[in-house]
Scaffold this motif. Structure first.
Motif, PDB file in Angstrom:
ATOM      1  N   CYS A  93      35.480 -56.266  17.841  1.00  0.00           N
ATOM      2  CA  CYS A  93      36.003 -55.309  16.846  1.00  0.00           C
ATOM      3  C   CYS A  93      35.590 -53.738  16.854  1.00  0.00           C
ATOM      4  O   CYS A  93      34.181 -54.283  17.406  1.00  0.00           O
ATOM      5  N   GLN A  95      32.312 -53.491  15.145  1.00  0.00           N
ATOM      6  CA  GLN A  95      31.673 -53.958  14.363  1.00  0.00           C
ATOM      7  C   GLN A  95      30.825 -54.240  15.748  1.00  0.00           C
ATOM      8  O   GLN A  95      29.296 -53.870  16.472  1.00  0.00           O
ATOM      9  N   HIS A 100      34.866 -61.917  19.717  1.00  0.00           N
ATOM     10  CA  HIS A 100      35.375 -62.830  19.141  1.00  0.00           C
ATOM     11  C   HIS A 100      36.772 -63.511  20.332  1.00  0.00           C
ATOM     12  O   HIS A 100      36.764 -63.420  20.678  1.00  0.00           O
ATOM     13  N   CYS A 152      29.866 -62.021  12.498  1.00  0.00           N
ATOM     14  CA  CYS A 152      30.037 -60.760  12.635  1.00  0.00           C
ATOM     15  C   CYS A 152      30.632 -60.307  11.678  1.00  0.00           C
ATOM     16  O   CYS A 152      31.131 -60.948  10.300  1.00  0.00           O
ATOM     17  N   CYS A 154      32.332 -57.793  10.603  1.00  0.00           N
ATOM     18  CA  CYS A 154      33.903 -57.657   9.600  1.00  0.00           C
ATOM     19  C   CYS A 154      34.491 -58.396   8.926  1.00  0.00           C
ATOM     20  O   CYS A 154      34.926 -58.916   8.822  1.00  0.00           O
ATOM     21  N   ARG A 156      35.800 -61.468  10.454  1.00  0.00           N
ATOM     22  CA  ARG A 156      36.576 -62.170  11.191  1.00  0.00           C
ATOM     23  C   ARG A 156      35.081 -63.829  10.838  1.00  0.00           C
ATOM     24  O   ARG A 156      34.457 -63.813  11.325  1.00  0.00           O
TER      25      ARG A 156
HETATM   26 ZN   LIG Z   1      33.587 -58.749  14.355  1.00  0.00          ZN
END
Ligand SMILES: [Zn+2]
Length: 270
Positions: A93, A95, A100, A152, A154, A156
């Motif tokens: 992602c 970040q 993932h 993470c 983000c 997720r």
């Molecule tokens: Zn992420």
């Protein structure tokens, strides 16, 4: 959406011409191939190619290629780990805190048949959950990866892989029987003047490094290559020859393998 294709077997100048014409919003390609295009884009000060998204796949992205591509196109890249058998398996992602793992497959990381600890290298074994026609259960894909126990930023919640290291086949056995990861010696990107390279372990104690050279490549670069390989081989007595070549043959799939071992080795992962 407009779509177009470039072939990795085209000369770089031809691919740049095509990209200038298509003006793509998104690029999806092997990182080594895009890095070569990025190098020309920077050198020739080309501003017409401005993708908003760049996805790389098929090879492990190294930091040098990542920076080069970001500099050329002024956008972060998102790496995707996938395979022919399963399609996309994991993705990065914005970040960039790892890859993932997508929830439609189970990835296990094994060593000697046991799950490795977080932050340890293991052979990736995959079970797909949605292919009812050809179910693949605990399928050895041939790659090594490092799982991590992090979340993470983000948000997720999919589990993370720190990185995918490369093919099991590319692991190297040294003269004293020690097995090392290709990462030990796969760090030549920052040697001055290297455009592309491929390190081949011809025999237990003999390495040949093929180099496509660019500006700034000289005697010092050759010395650095030899030092890096010898250090990566943990001080074992190995010889390293550097060969300058015009180009490095790609795999049938268009991928560039940066480390190849021709040495037969005991099975290191079961
Ligand atoms: Zn992420």
């Amino acid at each position: 959406m407009k779509k177009g294709e470039i072939s990795l077997y085209n000369p770089i100048s031809q691919n740049i011409k095509i990209l200038k014409k298509i003006k793509p919003d998104a690029l999806y390609t092997f990182p080594s191939a895009l890095a070569l295009i990025a190098k020309s884009v920077i050198k020739e000060r080309i501003y017409e190619i401005q993708p908003k998204l760049i996805f790389t796949t098929g090879e492990t992205v190294n930091q040098h290629h990542r920076k080069l591509i970001q500099k050329a196109f002024n956008v972060d890249i998102n790496d995707i780990y996938g395979s022919t058998e399963f399609g996309r398996l994991a993705f990065e992602c914005n970040q960039h805190e790892g890859l993932h793992i997508l929830p439609d497959c189970i990835l296990e990381f094994l060593k000697d048949g046991e799950t490795v600890n977080f932050e340890e290298e293991g052979e990736i074994v995959i079970t797909g959950l949605y292919n009812y026609v050809m179910p693949l259960i605990r399928y050895k894909i041939g790659d090594m990866g490092v799982p991590i126990n992090e979340r993470c930023n983000c948000g997720r919640n999919f589990p993370l892989i720190e990185k995918v290291i490369g093919r099991v086949d590319d692991y190297l056995v040294l003269p004293n029987g020690t097995t090392i990861s290709p990462r030990n010696i796969n760090v030549l990107e920052n040697v001055p003047g290297i455009l592309q390279y491929q390190t081949i372990q011809e025999k237990l104690d003999r390495f040949v490094v093929k180099v496509v050279k660019g500006a700034g490549f000289g005697e010092e670069s050759i010395n650095q290559i030899k030092e890096i390989i010898k250090a990566g081989c943990l001080g074992e007595n190995v010889t390293v020859d550097v060969k300058i070549v015009d180009k490095i043959p790609k795999e049938g799939t268009g991928k560039l393998r940066t480390v190849i071992s021709k040495v037969k080795k005991p099975q290191i992962v079961r």
